[in-house]
Design a protein around this motif. Sequence first.
Motif, PDB file in Angstrom:
ATOM      1  N   MET A  73      31.227 -46.423 -16.986  1.00 21.82           N
ATOM      2  CA  MET A  73      31.912 -46.793 -15.739  1.00 21.82           C
ATOM      3  C   MET A  73      33.162 -47.621 -16.043  1.00 21.82           C
ATOM      4  O   MET A  73      34.207 -47.433 -15.416  1.00 21.82           O
ATOM      5  CB  MET A  73      30.964 -47.576 -14.829  1.00 21.82           C
ATOM      6  CG  MET A  73      29.832 -46.738 -14.255  1.00 21.82           C
ATOM      7  SD  MET A  73      30.403 -45.450 -13.164  1.00 21.82           S
ATOM      8  CE  MET A  73      30.835 -46.405 -11.736  1.00 21.82           C
ATOM      9  N   ALA A  74      33.081 -48.533 -17.000  1.00 21.08           N
ATOM     10  CA  ALA A  74      34.243 -49.351 -17.359  1.00 21.08           C
ATOM     11  C   ALA A  74      35.359 -48.464 -17.906  1.00 21.08           C
ATOM     12  O   ALA A  74      36.542 -48.635 -17.548  1.00 21.08           O
ATOM     13  CB  ALA A  74      33.852 -50.410 -18.384  1.00 21.08           C
ATOM     14  N   GLU A  75      35.012 -47.497 -18.768  1.00 24.34           N
ATOM     15  CA  GLU A  75      36.015 -46.581 -19.303  1.00 24.34           C
ATOM     16  C   GLU A  75      36.622 -45.728 -18.201  1.00 24.34           C
ATOM     17  O   GLU A  75      37.825 -45.458 -18.203  1.00 24.34           O
ATOM     18  CB  GLU A  75      35.399 -45.694 -20.385  1.00 24.34           C
ATOM     19  CG  GLU A  75      35.051 -46.433 -21.662  1.00 24.34           C
ATOM     20  CD  GLU A  75      34.329 -45.557 -22.669  1.00 24.34           C
ATOM     21  OE1 GLU A  75      34.047 -44.369 -22.348  1.00 24.34           O
ATOM     22  OE2 GLU A  75      34.041 -46.046 -23.765  1.00 24.34           O
ATOM     23  N   MET A  76      35.793 -45.290 -17.237  1.00 25.18           N
ATOM     24  CA  MET A  76      36.291 -44.477 -16.131  1.00 25.18           C
ATOM     25  C   MET A  76      37.282 -45.274 -15.287  1.00 25.18           C
ATOM     26  O   MET A  76      38.336 -44.764 -14.892  1.00 25.18           O
ATOM     27  CB  MET A  76      35.146 -43.990 -15.260  1.00 25.18           C
ATOM     28  CG  MET A  76      35.605 -43.094 -14.126  1.00 25.18           C
ATOM     29  SD  MET A  76      34.392 -42.859 -12.837  1.00 25.18           S
ATOM     30  CE  MET A  76      34.149 -44.518 -12.255  1.00 25.18           C
ATOM     31  N   HIS A  77      36.958 -46.544 -15.007  1.00 20.00           N
ATOM     32  CA  HIS A  77      37.859 -47.375 -14.218  1.00 20.00           C
ATOM     33  C   HIS A  77      39.187 -47.571 -14.945  1.00 20.00           C
ATOM     34  O   HIS A  77      40.261 -47.549 -14.314  1.00 20.00           O
ATOM     35  CB  HIS A  77      37.217 -48.725 -13.890  1.00 20.00           C
ATOM     36  CG  HIS A  77      36.145 -48.640 -12.846  1.00 20.00           C
ATOM     37  ND1 HIS A  77      36.372 -48.160 -11.582  1.00 20.00           N
ATOM     38  CD2 HIS A  77      34.829 -48.972 -12.891  1.00 20.00           C
ATOM     39  CE1 HIS A  77      35.250 -48.196 -10.884  1.00 20.00           C
ATOM     40  NE2 HIS A  77      34.290 -48.678 -11.654  1.00 20.00           N
ATOM     41  N   GLU A  78      39.139 -47.772 -16.260  1.00 13.85           N
ATOM     42  CA  GLU A  78      40.369 -47.920 -17.032  1.00 13.85           C
ATOM     43  C   GLU A  78      41.214 -46.651 -16.957  1.00 13.85           C
ATOM     44  O   GLU A  78      42.434 -46.716 -16.781  1.00 13.85           O
ATOM     45  CB  GLU A  78      40.045 -48.247 -18.496  1.00 13.85           C
ATOM     46  CG  GLU A  78      39.499 -49.637 -18.714  1.00 13.85           C
ATOM     47  CD  GLU A  78      39.076 -49.860 -20.142  1.00 13.85           C
ATOM     48  OE1 GLU A  78      39.359 -48.996 -21.006  1.00 13.85           O
ATOM     49  OE2 GLU A  78      38.452 -50.898 -20.414  1.00 13.85           O
TER      50      GLU A  78
END
Length: 128
Positions: free
Chosen positions: A60-65
């Motif tokens: 999820m963190a990578e997707m938000h980035e």
Amino acid sequence: MVARGGPGKAPKRPPPSTEKPFIVKIQDKAECTRLYKEMVFQCPYQLPTMSLAEAADIEMAEMHEREQAKATRQRDQMYEESDRWLSGDRQGAKEADDEEKKTYKDRDWDDWKDEHPWGSGNKMANVS
């Protein structure tokens, strides 16, 4: 090629291992049973190093980035586009540019159609 008499050297063989064999001295039957249980009853595959929740958080963190970078890229492109076509005395230049691109695309398509007439596709009897 060396086996057939070709040029070059034969590949070198690795030197023999210098490690001594693994020896276990067992004092009693209970230690032997414990050792067998440790050796035999092991998981046949590698166990995961993180939980599903941790993996989901990382994804999820990578997707938000990625989404933020994409939004920034789109915003910069939009600003650049509006600055390119709508600033100063170039009002209406975008429409002229679009018409010019469409004209060249139509010309390219006409040229392609002239070079590739209908029915001249890949046929087995089309040998020339």
